[in-house]
Design an enzyme around this catalytic site. Structure first.
Site, PDB file in Angstrom:
ATOM      1  N   CYS A  82       0.864  -1.190   0.000  1.00  0.00           N
ATOM      2  CA  CYS A  82       0.000   0.000   0.000  1.00  0.00           C
ATOM      3  C   CYS A  82       0.894   1.232   0.000  1.00  0.00           C
ATOM      4  O   CYS A  82       1.642   1.462   0.946  1.00  0.00           O
ATOM      5  CB  CYS A  82      -0.904   0.004   1.232  1.00  0.00           C
ATOM      6  N   GLU A 125      -4.356  -8.567  -3.253  1.00  0.00           N
ATOM      7  CA  GLU A 125      -4.594  -8.405  -1.816  1.00  0.00           C
ATOM      8  C   GLU A 125      -3.835  -7.190  -1.310  1.00  0.00           C
ATOM      9  O   GLU A 125      -2.743  -6.883  -1.798  1.00  0.00           O
ATOM     10  CB  GLU A 125      -4.130  -9.673  -1.082  1.00  0.00           C
ATOM     11  N   ARG A 172      -7.253 -11.108  10.931  1.00  0.00           N
ATOM     12  CA  ARG A 172      -6.433 -10.402   9.930  1.00  0.00           C
ATOM     13  C   ARG A 172      -7.364  -9.850   8.874  1.00  0.00           C
ATOM     14  O   ARG A 172      -7.956 -10.602   8.092  1.00  0.00           O
ATOM     15  CB  ARG A 172      -5.386 -11.338   9.330  1.00  0.00           C
ATOM     16  N   ARG A 174      -8.091  -7.793   5.554  1.00  0.00           N
ATOM     17  CA  ARG A 174      -7.443  -7.380   4.316  1.00  0.00           C
ATOM     18  C   ARG A 174      -8.485  -7.172   3.227  1.00  0.00           C
ATOM     19  O   ARG A 174      -9.569  -7.756   3.263  1.00  0.00           O
ATOM     20  CB  ARG A 174      -6.431  -8.444   3.838  1.00  0.00           C
TER      21      ARG A 174
END
Length: 409
Positions: A82, A125, A172, A174
């Site tokens: 990112c 992802e 988690r 995502r």
């Protein structure tokens, strides 16, 4: 389609590949790339080669790889970092674009743009803050991605998925992005729908794999302008919130998005399901008595005055307490890249054994929480192995999505 040729970018230690190969024998990884900048030691790439072989694996900066060197493929996958996805017009050619900081996303764009036969599917992802970045233009980065993929002929579906909401052993969260080229039957199925959000909520790959319920009214908007215009102007006037909800689909730059909640009534795995028996854990993982006070301080609630060392500015600092030790009857917290090493930390996992002793998690336990095979990262230092798992995805999510996609194509 009897065989799906896959290229894996930003491959890390191979989480995408593990998930896809577990999902179906249809998937064949024909090329992979892993390159860690600013370091001589390419540890993740070495692990990848140890597990999958060096054939068709590239360990060079992807920006230096010509698209002609990348074999023809049906699907491109990757967990790209990112970054800042802003773009500007090039000086030489007003029709061209240059990425300023989000260089790795623009490498995906370059490969897709330069390939005459574009891959039928993309499976990507990222961290969920991608939907809200940057702070001054909420959602701009994702809008740039969406627009650029639509311009290349793809319908783009996304969902924020927390693995623990669907029974997996780690919390988690995502964002998973699926894109279908206009020459695929899946793209044609989407454009036939009277309301494309039916794909997001019930009929699509992600909704079939991970069921949801609708939480908010649907939102519709179009992304207008060329990519530099989007970079400069998207959501500039109302930038406090992003227009992108946690699920949605975009076709021809028309965006349909909605907030969803997970719907799951199956078995839930816990941290306790993944721990080793005490005798299998080296003594170095146990917290020494003289270090316990520091661990308790870092994990505990705080309200204290602190001073900025650079400026001398004094301020009030506060934070809440964390559960200490971590509960064994729930999924684990998110693994971070700094999970390894003996030093005390607020964010490292600490569990209490059946004997009543406190200890950190081992590399094998961290692998299990990401649903990797035991000792997948063996060969690197324990600190590096923990770092890999902090960067990795939950393999079970990829496996389930990959399985549903294989059925549909």
């Amino acid at each position: 389609m009897k065989e799906v040729k896959v290229i894996e970018l930003f491959a890390g230690v191979g989480g995408f590949r593990l998930g896809l190969e577990k999902a179906s024998s249809k998937y064949k990884v024909v090329w992979s790339n892993q390159w860690e900048p600013s370091t001589k030691s390419q540890d993740a790439s070495n692990i990848y080669v140890n597990r999958f072989g060096e054939e068709n694996h590239s360990n060079v900066d992807i920006a230096q790889v010509s698209s002609d060197e990348i074999p023809a493929h049906d699907m491109l996958v990757g967990g790209f970092p990112c970054q800042d996805y802003s773009v500007a017009r090039t000086l030489k050619d007003s029709a061209g674009l240059e990425g300023k900081k989000g260089v790795l996303w623009w490498q995906i764009h370059r490969i897709l743009n330069e390939k005459e036969k574009k891959p039928s599917f993309l499976f990507l992802e990222n961290v969920d803050r991608l939907l809200k970045s940057p702070v001054k233009q909420r959602g701009r980065d994702f809008a740039i991605m969406i627009a650029s993929l639509c311009d290349l002929g793809y319908a783009v579906e996304w969902r924020v998925i927390n693995a623990a909401d669907y029974g997996m052993p780690q919390r988690r969260r995502r964002i998973f992005i699926m894109a279908y080229h206009e020459n695929t039957s899946l793209y044609k199925d989407i454009v036939k729908l009277e309301n494309p959000l039916d794909w997001v909520l019930e009929e699509g790959i992600l909704s079939t794999t991970f069921n949801v319920t609708q939480k908010s009214k649907q939102t519709f908007f179009e992304i207008e302008g060329d990519l530099p215009d989007i970079s400069s102007n998207f959501n500039k006037k109302t930038s406090s919130t992003s227009p992108f909800q946690n699920a949605g689909i975009a076709i021809n730059r028309k965006v349909y998005t909605v907030e969803t909640s997970p719907s799951y009534d199956g078995h839930f795995e816990t941290l306790g399901d993944k721990i080793l028996l005490n005798g299998a854990v080296p003594n170095e993982y146990y917290i020494k008595e003289d270090a316990l006070d520091k661990w308790e301080y870092l994990k505990g609630a705080k309200k204290e005055k602190r001073v900025n060392k650079a400026t001398g500015f004094e301020y009030q600092y506060s934070e809440g307490a964390m559960i200490f030790p971590d509960p064994l009857d729930k999924p684990s917290r998110t693994i971070i890249t700094g999970e390894g090493g003996a030093s005390a930390s607020r964010f490292k996992h600490v569990i209490k054994t059946a004997e009543g002793r406190l200890r950190r998690l081992t590399p094998i336990e961290l692998e299990r929480l990401n649903m990797f095979p035991d000792n997948h990262t063996e060969g690197a230092t324990d600190i590096k192995r923990a770092f890999f798992m902090g960067n990795a995805l939950v393999v079970g999510v990829i496996e389930k999505i990959g399985s549903e996609l294989a059925k549909r194509i």
